[in-house]
Design a protein around this motif. Structure first.
Motif, PDB file in Angstrom:
ATOM      1  N   SER A 332       0.752  -1.303  -0.034  1.00  0.00           N
ATOM      2  CA  SER A 332       0.034  -0.200  -0.045  1.00  0.00           C
ATOM      3  C   SER A 332       0.812   1.338  -0.070  1.00  0.00           C
ATOM      4  O   SER A 332       1.836   1.472   0.671  1.00  0.00           O
ATOM      5  CB  SER A 332      -0.747   0.107   1.169  1.00  0.00           C
ATOM      6  N   PRO A 333       0.676   2.302  -0.770  1.00  0.00           N
ATOM      7  CA  PRO A 333       1.201   3.686  -0.702  1.00  0.00           C
ATOM      8  C   PRO A 333       1.226   4.269   0.613  1.00  0.00           C
ATOM      9  O   PRO A 333       2.150   5.219   0.807  1.00  0.00           O
ATOM     10  CB  PRO A 333       0.535   4.178  -1.894  1.00  0.00           C
ATOM     11  N   GLY A 367       5.255  -0.585  -8.355  1.00  0.00           N
ATOM     12  CA  GLY A 367       4.236   0.090  -8.808  1.00  0.00           C
ATOM     13  C   GLY A 367       2.947   0.122  -7.832  1.00  0.00           C
ATOM     14  O   GLY A 367       3.212  -0.491  -6.753  1.00  0.00           O
ATOM     15  N   TYR A 368       1.896   0.584  -8.167  1.00  0.00           N
ATOM     16  CA  TYR A 368       0.622   0.438  -7.066  1.00  0.00           C
ATOM     17  C   TYR A 368       0.328  -0.903  -6.845  1.00  0.00           C
ATOM     18  O   TYR A 368       0.098  -1.703  -7.648  1.00  0.00           O
ATOM     19  CB  TYR A 368      -0.439   1.439  -7.500  1.00  0.00           C
ATOM     20  N   ARG A 369       0.572  -1.202  -5.326  1.00  0.00           N
ATOM     21  CA  ARG A 369       0.285  -2.438  -5.027  1.00  0.00           C
ATOM     22  C   ARG A 369       0.941  -3.792  -5.743  1.00  0.00           C
ATOM     23  O   ARG A 369       0.539  -4.808  -5.969  1.00  0.00           O
ATOM     24  CB  ARG A 369      -1.132  -2.830  -4.768  1.00  0.00           C
ATOM     25  N   ALA A 435       2.797   9.214  -3.647  1.00  0.00           N
ATOM     26  CA  ALA A 435       2.827   8.504  -4.867  1.00  0.00           C
ATOM     27  C   ALA A 435       2.169   7.171  -4.789  1.00  0.00           C
ATOM     28  O   ALA A 435       1.597   6.926  -3.714  1.00  0.00           O
ATOM     29  CB  ALA A 435       4.342   8.512  -5.419  1.00  0.00           C
ATOM     30  N   ALA A 436       2.321   6.541  -5.953  1.00  0.00           N
ATOM     31  CA  ALA A 436       1.782   5.188  -5.883  1.00  0.00           C
ATOM     32  C   ALA A 436       2.495   4.170  -5.257  1.00  0.00           C
ATOM     33  O   ALA A 436       2.009   3.179  -4.979  1.00  0.00           O
ATOM     34  CB  ALA A 436       1.675   4.727  -7.522  1.00  0.00           C
ATOM     35  N   VAL A 437       3.733   4.420  -4.651  1.00  0.00           N
ATOM     36  CA  VAL A 437       4.586   3.747  -3.911  1.00  0.00           C
ATOM     37  C   VAL A 437       5.198   4.652  -2.928  1.00  0.00           C
ATOM     38  O   VAL A 437       5.380   5.876  -3.084  1.00  0.00           O
ATOM     39  CB  VAL A 437       5.567   2.753  -4.490  1.00  0.00           C
ATOM     40  N   MET A 472      -1.731  12.801  -5.658  1.00  0.00           N
ATOM     41  CA  MET A 472      -2.772  13.094  -6.162  1.00  0.00           C
ATOM     42  C   MET A 472      -3.753  13.840  -5.065  1.00  0.00           C
ATOM     43  O   MET A 472      -3.532  13.676  -4.054  1.00  0.00           O
ATOM     44  CB  MET A 472      -3.761  11.649  -6.469  1.00  0.00           C
ATOM     45  N   ASP A 474      -7.593  13.219  -3.072  1.00  0.00           N
ATOM     46  CA  ASP A 474      -8.624  12.240  -2.817  1.00  0.00           C
ATOM     47  C   ASP A 474      -9.361  12.498  -1.678  1.00  0.00           C
ATOM     48  O   ASP A 474      -9.189  13.940  -1.047  1.00  0.00           O
ATOM     49  CB  ASP A 474      -7.807  10.968  -2.612  1.00  0.00           C
ATOM     50  N   SER A 479      -3.962  17.636  -3.293  1.00  0.00           N
ATOM     51  CA  SER A 479      -2.552  17.519  -3.684  1.00  0.00           C
ATOM     52  C   SER A 479      -1.852  18.747  -3.149  1.00  0.00           C
ATOM     53  O   SER A 479      -0.703  18.294  -2.659  1.00  0.00           O
ATOM     54  CB  SER A 479      -2.408  17.606  -5.255  1.00  0.00           C
TER      55      SER A 479
END
Length: 535
Positions: A332-333, A367-369, A435-437, A472, A474, A479
């Motif tokens: 998880s990021p 990368g993401y997950r 970030a994604a990571v 991002m 959310d 951001s």
């Protein structure tokens, strides 16, 4: 086949759904409805039970150790060899048709009654069991902060916190109650100590809840519980598509909320080699299946700055089950351990039937997950180097709730200084939620290296956040918010780091060289000069 105890009743299961939780099993299979379902995600604590494990203590004796765990996140398969204690066990000798007298209640329950610690009562069983864990693990009242910490995972919807805290103190004033549940524990102990346990521990728990059509399509599901690393690796080699699970503090939510139904689950929770903490001359080697609660004290002896980060990583119930291997494997990021491990230059050991490899945690995420794990590989340990000289470490987590919440931003910074503590020699900064990571902030690091060790160096380095990340927006934050918070955290870290230097130096100078000022108190003067030194 799995065997465990519920209160004083031995349980043997040959078939059950691998995704079945202890909470659902207690309520639907054996009628133990005192354990409540609130959120089913490990947040509210209404489903808290005690889980006892037969382990070697510091003296080498085999004893039962109990801790509070969310039963909504505990898979029945992981209960093998454990002692599950529900709220019914505290007064099990009483008939439900007869009103109990106060002196017949367990001290935990009696204190809650006398202190009016229960209002609507829905969350009360979970509160009772968290207090019961305290009662078993502390001979005397451990203090208010310890109690608050232990109850951090129990949400009282009626806001009756003060009476609960009063009850936690009062429960130690009654005559001590030792062991309430003798039952079949000795038989389970003998069973766990015997060699008879080996044949069935790796046997699958098949799922008899499938339809004839599912069975005809060969969709029968299995749960494996290997007891050694060798058994685990052999199973993963045989079933590379299998889902690995440890404490299941995150994966169980997918089972209950998203109705995920993996065909094969392999639990690493009882693989012996993955459940050890080994402290060497150079590092802490933390088994991938070792719960946080069992290694955090040793970790924080080396890195005390990480204490708050670990304390805010879920509740006491979650930390009693969750693991580093599970957190990293989940990828998880916003997992809190990863930024800390990256900043400390930790490594992760991966093992398969082809052999063992060790890589840096920062290189583990792709990368993401997603990670570098091959289909037949498992995480066996995390290797954290011991503290180097002249290191300064800061760990900061920003979240909507102080405790038991997911990070909006997690920032960990480790710097080393020259001998005079006037210049930054090296820097490792890692962030989560950006970030994604989880990743390093290379621009921030380069902006710090070689700079004078003053607060302004950290503030200026914070301007590089936008070069490292484009977070991002959310439901947790925008951001812009994440970028601004990160910059402010760097400024805060600079002030905290350099103010500590200022306090030490000014106090030493005043003691050795200067008389106490006449116009102001010494403390006022010192505070003023620290403030100027920090700006």
């Amino acid at each position: 086949m799995i065997r465990f105890l519920v209160n004083d009743t031995p349980i043997t299961l040959e078939e059950c759904a691998p995704s079945l939780t202890v909470l659902d099993w207690l309520r639907t299979k054996v009628g133990k409805t005192g354990t409540k379902e609130g959120c089913a995600t490990g947040d509210c604590g209404a489903c808290t039970v005690l889980v006892g494990q037969y382990v070697n203590n510091a003296s080498g004796e085999c004893v039962w150790q109990y801790q509070a765990i969310n039963s909504c996140l505990l898979l029945v398969g992981n209960a093998h060899g454990k002692h599950i204690v529900t709220v019914e066990a505290l007064t099990e000798q009483l008939s439900p048709l007869v009103e109990a007298k106060l002196e017949q209640l367990h001290p935990v329950q009696r204190a809650l009654v006398e202190c009016h610690g229960s209002q609507c009562g829905f969350c009360t069983p979970g509160v009772v069991m968290s207090l019961m864990a305290l009662y078993l693990n502390h001979e005397n009242y451990p203090g208010k902060q310890t109690v608050i910490h232990a109850l951090g995972g129990n949400l009282c919807r009626c806001t009756g916190y003060r009476p609960i805290l009063d009850a936690a103190e009062k429960m130690y004033q009654y005559p001590s109650v030792e062991r309430l549940w003798q039952g079949q524990m000795e038989q389970l102990e003998q069973h766990l100590e015997s060699n008879e346990s080996t044949p069935f521990l790796c046997a699958p728990i098949s799922d008899n809840s499938l339809t004839e059509h599912e069975l005809s399509q060969n969709k029968q599901r299995f749960f494996y519980l290997p007891q050694t690393a060798a058994e685990l690796i052999a199973l993963k080699n045989q079933y590379p598509e299998a889902q690995l699970v440890a404490g299941a503090t995150d994966f169980a939510i997918e089972l209950s909320q998203q109705l995920v139904q993996p065909q094969i689950l392999i639990s690493v929770s009882q693989a012996t080699e993955l459940s050890r903490l080994n402290i060497t001359e150079d590092a802490l080697e933390i088994g991938a299946a070792l719960p946080y609660r069992q290694f955090v004290d040793a970790f924080c002896q080396e890195y005390p700055e990480a204490k708050e980060l670990f304390e805010r990583l879920g509740s006491e119930q979650v930390r009693s089950a969750g693991t580093l291997g599970g957190s990293l494997g989940n990828a998880s990021p916003i997992g809190d351990p990863a930024p800390l491990l990256i900043a400390l230059n930790a490594k992760v050991e991966l093992e398969s039937s082809q052999g063992t490899r060790t890589i840096a945690v920062e290189d583990f995420f792709t990368g993401y997950r997603t990670t570098v794990l091959a289909p037949d590989e498992v995480i066996t340990k995390v290797i954290v180097p011991k503290r180097v000289a002249a290191m300064k470490l800061a760990c900061h987590k920003v979240s909507k709730r102080l405790e038991d919440d997911i990070s909006t931003v997690c920032l960990v910074l480790a710097v080393t200084l020259n001998a005079e503590q006037t210049q930054i020699n090296s820097a490792r900064c890692a962030m989560g939620g950006m970030a994604a990571v989880p990743a390093r902030a290379s621009h921030i690091e380069q902006a710090l290296i070689g700079q004078p060790y003053i607060a302004d160096s950290f503030t200026q380095a914070g301007a590089g956040v936008a070069q490292d990340f484009s977070p991002m927006s959310d439901v947790r934050a925008s951001s812009d918010y994440r970028l601004t918070v990160s910059q402010n955290l760097l400024t805060r870290i600079g002030i905290e780091f350099c103010q500590a230097i200022a306090v030490t130096q000014i106090a030493a100078n005043e003691s050795a060289l200067a008389p106490a000022p006449q116009s102001k108190s010494a403390s006022e003067s010192l505070t003023t000069r620290i403030a100027h030194a920090s700006l």
